[in-house]
Design an enzyme around this catalytic site. Structure first.
Site, PDB file in Angstrom:
ATOM      1  N   HIS A   1       0.856  -1.169   0.024  1.00  5.71           N
ATOM      2  CA  HIS A   1      -0.027   0.028  -0.035  1.00  5.71           C
ATOM      3  C   HIS A   1       0.717   1.290   0.017  1.00  5.71           C
ATOM      4  O   HIS A   1       1.919   1.263   0.751  1.00  5.71           O
ATOM      5  CB  HIS A   1      -0.906   0.066   1.258  1.00  5.71           C
ATOM      6  CG  HIS A   1      -1.677   1.190   1.257  1.00  5.71           C
ATOM      7  ND1 HIS A   1      -2.997   1.492   0.477  1.00  5.71           N
ATOM      8  CD2 HIS A   1      -1.652   2.359   2.012  1.00  5.71           C
ATOM      9  CE1 HIS A   1      -3.245   2.782   0.741  1.00  5.71           C
ATOM     10  NE2 HIS A   1      -2.374   3.253   1.670  1.00  5.71           N
TER      11      HIS A   1
ATOM     12  N   ASP B   1     -15.350   2.602   8.570  1.00  6.72           N
ATOM     13  CA  ASP B   1     -14.211   3.671   8.149  1.00  6.72           C
ATOM     14  C   ASP B   1     -14.671   4.561   7.071  1.00  6.72           C
ATOM     15  O   ASP B   1     -14.451   5.784   7.053  1.00  6.72           O
ATOM     16  CB  ASP B   1     -13.088   2.764   7.340  1.00  6.72           C
ATOM     17  CG  ASP B   1     -11.940   3.737   6.908  1.00  6.72           C
ATOM     18  OD1 ASP B   1     -11.232   4.486   7.716  1.00  6.72           O
ATOM     19  OD2 ASP B   1     -11.802   3.639   5.729  1.00  6.72           O
TER      20      ASP B   1
ATOM     21  N   ARG C   1     -14.532  12.817   9.533  1.00  4.88           N
ATOM     22  CA  ARG C   1     -13.405  13.374   9.916  1.00  4.88           C
ATOM     23  C   ARG C   1     -12.936  14.784   8.967  1.00  4.88           C
ATOM     24  O   ARG C   1     -12.517  15.740   9.235  1.00  4.88           O
ATOM     25  CB  ARG C   1     -12.099  12.416   9.952  1.00  4.88           C
ATOM     26  CG  ARG C   1     -12.052  11.598  10.828  1.00  4.88           C
ATOM     27  CD  ARG C   1     -11.208  10.439  10.515  1.00  4.88           C
ATOM     28  NE  ARG C   1     -10.156  10.816  10.531  1.00  4.88           N
ATOM     29  CZ  ARG C   1      -8.938  10.132   9.490  1.00  4.88           C
ATOM     30  NH1 ARG C   1      -9.581   9.018   8.919  1.00  4.88           N
ATOM     31  NH2 ARG C   1      -8.204  10.520   9.099  1.00  4.88           N
TER      32      ARG C   1
ATOM     33  N   SER D   1      -7.521   3.692   9.774  1.00  9.31           N
ATOM     34  CA  SER D   1      -8.339   3.890   8.464  1.00  9.31           C
ATOM     35  C   SER D   1      -7.506   3.086   7.276  1.00  9.31           C
ATOM     36  O   SER D   1      -8.192   2.362   6.642  1.00  9.31           O
ATOM     37  CB  SER D   1      -8.436   5.308   7.863  1.00  9.31           C
ATOM     38  OG  SER D   1      -8.917   5.209   6.637  1.00  9.31           O
TER      39      SER D   1
ATOM     40  N   LYS E   1      -8.428  -1.341   5.926  1.00  5.20           N
ATOM     41  CA  LYS E   1      -8.734  -1.908   4.572  1.00  5.20           C
ATOM     42  C   LYS E   1      -7.832  -2.929   4.144  1.00  5.20           C
ATOM     43  O   LYS E   1      -8.265  -3.868   3.371  1.00  5.20           O
ATOM     44  CB  LYS E   1      -8.771  -0.614   3.555  1.00  5.20           C
ATOM     45  CG  LYS E   1     -10.007   0.269   3.761  1.00  5.20           C
ATOM     46  CD  LYS E   1      -9.820   1.367   2.691  1.00  5.20           C
ATOM     47  CE  LYS E   1      -9.224   2.704   2.948  1.00  5.20           C
ATOM     48  NZ  LYS E   1      -9.529   3.592   4.024  1.00  5.20           N
TER      49      LYS E   1
END
Length: 434
Positions: free
Chosen positions: A82, A161, A168, A183, A187
């Site tokens: 990621h 999320d 947020r 967050s 995922k």
């Protein structure tokens, strides 16, 4: 249990229990806890932070709020990668076939992009016929057969999320390390990975602009991943200028092809070897990082990496001939050179501004429903530290309309030239393992 008691406990800097965090996430997801109370808790977390245990519990509560992908039918250790984002970040297109070519299963779920350019899925759709919607059985079969498949994100992953992120965004609590880290990691964990390699960007084109913030975020995510039973490593890499030369969907596919052949930009090549080595090591295919890197370098040199890319494209319905004939990718109608106005050395390229220039051309989305022009974008002919002569091309614009004065202006605002030789930033600042 009452939400007001949880809020006051965190406001006072106390540690929330797993049961309290589960109560909050379950209640907020099903609507029994209202936005105004969740806003208060988010602000309390913003100011009072969370312990590692709290962060792990928050992440896993968000994972358990929706679907979780089961990759157990896929043989071997599945390692996901990621990136926290950036400009010209083509790494997934290269890493997936490169790592697969040495026997590491790559079962990748990627999204479409909001921002400067499209996401990995958009870029792959630059290839005629490429199919990103696969059912679970086909997905697993392809990974077991070819060691690689990439599909679009589907299902109801981490609804908590999604809901919390939207809150947020409008309550000034985005810049909270525990909330950012949970967050991202929720995922990744919900996507079924056994191990995770994180590319945490730092610089003017990244979410974290300084090394302290990047290191704090990297450590938070690694601690969450390890605490949740996923072997996790983070690489902190530079985003003070765009990565590679290409910014734009089809242009980045071509650059990925060049890199898999060993002919790509030096920075993109090096970062992919760094990230890929970590993935191969975590997958247990090498005893050391050095051995993993040697395997990847050999795969590029032998042609195994580019052949794996062809197999990957063809297996998902795409026209693999683009690998040998990149001119078959979508092509813009106009190419316009942006010339240097003076002699000197490139001292700065404001990555975010260059990204906006590409977005103005149509390379990215401003809303989730925006249409992307897959052919357009920018090729950077000069990077930080390069010598330039007045009249030389700094950037080549690929556009489907002839008048691009607004884009040219953005590029000139992004490039800084000075008379003295410029030192470049390191590509990799740190590797975080715990």
């Amino acid at each position: 249990m009452r939400m007001v008691d949880v809020i006051s406990k965190k406001r006072n800097g106390e540690e929330l229990t797993k049961q309290e965090i589960n109560f909050v996430i379950e209640g907020y997801t099903n609507g029994t806890i209202p936005d105004y109370q969740m806003s208060a808790l988010a602000m309390a977390i913003y100011f009072k932070d969370m312990t590692t245990n709290e962060r792990v519990h928050l992440t896993m509560a968000m994972v358990e709020s929706g679907d979780q992908i089961d990759l157990s039918a896929i043989e071997g250790i599945k390692v996901d990668k990621h990136s926290t984002g950036g400009v010209g970040d083509t790494t997934t297109l290269i890493l997936a076939p490169l790592v697969a070519s040495v026997g590491v299963p790559v079962a990748k779920m990627s999204g479409r992009g909001l921002g400067h350019t499209g996401g990995t899925i958009d870029k792959l759709e630059s290839i005629k016929g490429f199919e990103v919607e696969l059912d679970g059985n086909t997905f697993s079969t392809l990974v077991n057969k070819n060691k690689i498949a990439v599909v679009g994100q589907s299902g109801n992953l981490t609804p908590a999320d999604k809901k919390l992120y939207g809150l947020r965004d409008v309550t000034a609590t985005v810049n909270s390390i525990p909330l950012i880290a949970s967050s991202i990691m929720s995922k990744k964990i919900a996507s079924g990975a056994d191990a995770i390699v994180l590319d945490v960007k730092m610089g003017s084109g990244a979410f974290m602009e300084d090394i302290e913030g990047a290191r704090e975020l990297a450590q938070a995510m690694v601690q969450i991943g390890n605490g949740a039973g996923r072997n996790t490593i983070a690489v902190i890499s530079d985003m003070n200028q765009p990565l590679g030369f290409a910014i734009g969907n089809a242009l980045e596919v071509k650059e990925a092809i060049d890199t898999l052949r060993g002919e790509g930009p030096a920075d993109l090549h090096e970062l992919c070897l760094t990230l890929g080595s970590q993935m191969v090591y975590l997958a247990g295919k090498a005893q050391t990082i050095e051995e993993a890197r040697e395997q990847l370098e050999a795969a590029i040199k032998s042609g195994a990496a580019i052949e794996k890319f062809k197999t990957f494209i063809a297996s998902q319905g795409g026209d693999a001939s683009v690998v040998d004939n990149p001119s078959e990718l979508p092509t813009a109608s106009y190419t316009i050179e942006v010339e240097a106005k003076e002699d000197g050395y490139i001292s700065e390229i404001v990555a975010n501004e260059i990204g906006i220039a590409a977005s103005i051309l149509g390379a990215g989305r401003t809303t989730k429903d925006s249409e992307i022009d897959l052919a357009v974008g920018l090729i950077l002919n000069k990077k930080v530290g390069d010598k330039v002569t007045k009249g030389e091309s700094l950037v080549t614009i690929h556009s489907n309309y002839e008048s691009v004065s607004d884009v040219i202006e953005k590029i000139y605002q992004s490039y800084k030239i000075r008379q003295k030789v410029v030192e470049t930033n390191p590509l990799v600042y740190d590797i975080i393992q715990e």
